[in-house]
Design an enzyme around this catalytic site. Structure first.
Site, PDB file in Angstrom:
ATOM      1  CG  ASP A 204     145.036  69.363  25.652  1.00 47.45           C
ATOM      2  OD1 ASP A 204     144.632  69.195  24.572  1.00 47.45           O
ATOM      3  OD2 ASP A 204     144.361  68.746  26.389  1.00 47.45           O
ATOM      4  CB  SER A 228     144.893  66.608  21.985  1.00 50.17           C
ATOM      5  OG  SER A 228     143.925  67.804  22.501  1.00 50.17           O
ATOM      6  CD  GLN A 278     146.928  70.007  21.953  1.00 52.77           C
ATOM      7  OE1 GLN A 278     145.511  70.857  21.073  1.00 52.77           O
ATOM      8  NE2 GLN A 278     146.815  69.478  23.413  1.00 52.77           N
TER       9      GLN A 278
END
Length: 287
Positions: A204, A228, A278
């Site tokens: 991430d 996110s 993502q």
């Protein structure tokens, strides 16, 4: 606990409250919200606890619903969706203050032999040939904002060596791609579970930065609201996160206040170990 790697492993070692019910805590960094990679890794760790050890996670898909509160524990509930002949499916929901903040679906597969191929790792300078340590921090921090300085000066369990530093030191609009060498700062051994959850944790990191390059901005820019929204990851081959891996990233599109990013993680020998995708919220901060 002062060692950042020991602290990371401690927060990923969840407390079991009841069957399929676990509790995790956050490190005391003084952040306003829980780091997304922590929630991904803790949810994956909870799912792994309910799956036979001979089955490894091959993919996960997750959604962030609310900012996590680092001041209170996170409770993870695991739903045993399916136990098949080859595949196992789990769903995990993370709860705080009586509400869901995150959900994850993960699929596990018994180890099998089959067709093998992969794309080639990009040719970039190796980590030992790049600025690092005080030299790297001096370059980045020379004219950096206070937010960037705090981030780089804080002890971290993951070490970065960016191939290109231009986006850290200028506001120029750049092509939306980057290559970063990453590794865990301490030795965690060959345990496949520890390696998988730490790999999920670091996956991430830096992704939303890539989506902002085309706009001459960064996630540290006070004019930008960034977070996110969802996260997907595919585990192709076993990883050793204590060794250098190349995290190559690009952002094919941004629109509607969202930016899409893709990533690939390669071992030092060029083996593709994982792929990532993502979408994140990136928009001018209102007011």
């Amino acid at each position: 606990m002062s060692d950042p790697v020991e602290q990371l492993l401690a927060i990923l070692d969840l407390e079991k409250l009841e069957e399929d019910l676990y509790r995790g805590v956050s490190p005391e960094f003084g952040w306003q919200r829980v780091f997304g990679g922590q929630v991904i890794a803790q949810a994956l760790a909870a799912a792994i606890r309910t799956v036979p050890s001979e089955r490894a996670c091959h993919s996960l898909h997750a959604y962030f619903m609310r900012p996590g509160d680092p001041a209170v524990p996170i409770v993870y509930t695991v739903d045993r969706i399916r136990d098949g002949g080859s595949f196992t499916t789990r769903r995990v929901v993370a709860l705080q203050h009586g509400a869901a903040i995150f959900s994850l679906s993960a699929s596990f597969q018994k180890r099998e032999q089959g067709f093998e191929h992969q794309i080639t790792m990009p040719k970039v300078p190796r980590p030992e040939d790049l600025p690092h340590g005080e030299a790297l921090e001096a370059t980045i921090l020379k004219n950096a904002s206070p937010a960037v300085q705090r981030y780089w000066q804080r002890p971290r369990p993951i070490e970065f060596r960016p191939v290109i530093l231009k986006h850290y030191v200028s506001g120029e609009k750049l092509e939306p791609y980057q290559h970063i060498w990453v590794r865990c700062r301490g030795e965690i051994g060959d345990d496949p579970v520890k390696n998988a959850v730490v790999l999920a944790y670091l996956s991430d990191m830096t992704l939303l930065d890539t989506a902002l390059f085309a706009h001459g901005l960064s996630v540290f820019d006070e004019s930008v609201q960034a977070a996110s929204l969802d996260h997907a990851m595919w585990f192709h081959r076993p990883a050793k996160v204590s060794e250098w891996m190349l995290y190559t990233q690009d952002s094919p599109s941004s629109s509607g206040g969202r930016g899409l990013t893709r990533g690939a993680l390669y071992a030092l020998d060029g083996t593709l170990v994982a792929s990532v995708a993502q979408e994140g919220l990136i928009r001018p901060r209102r007011g």
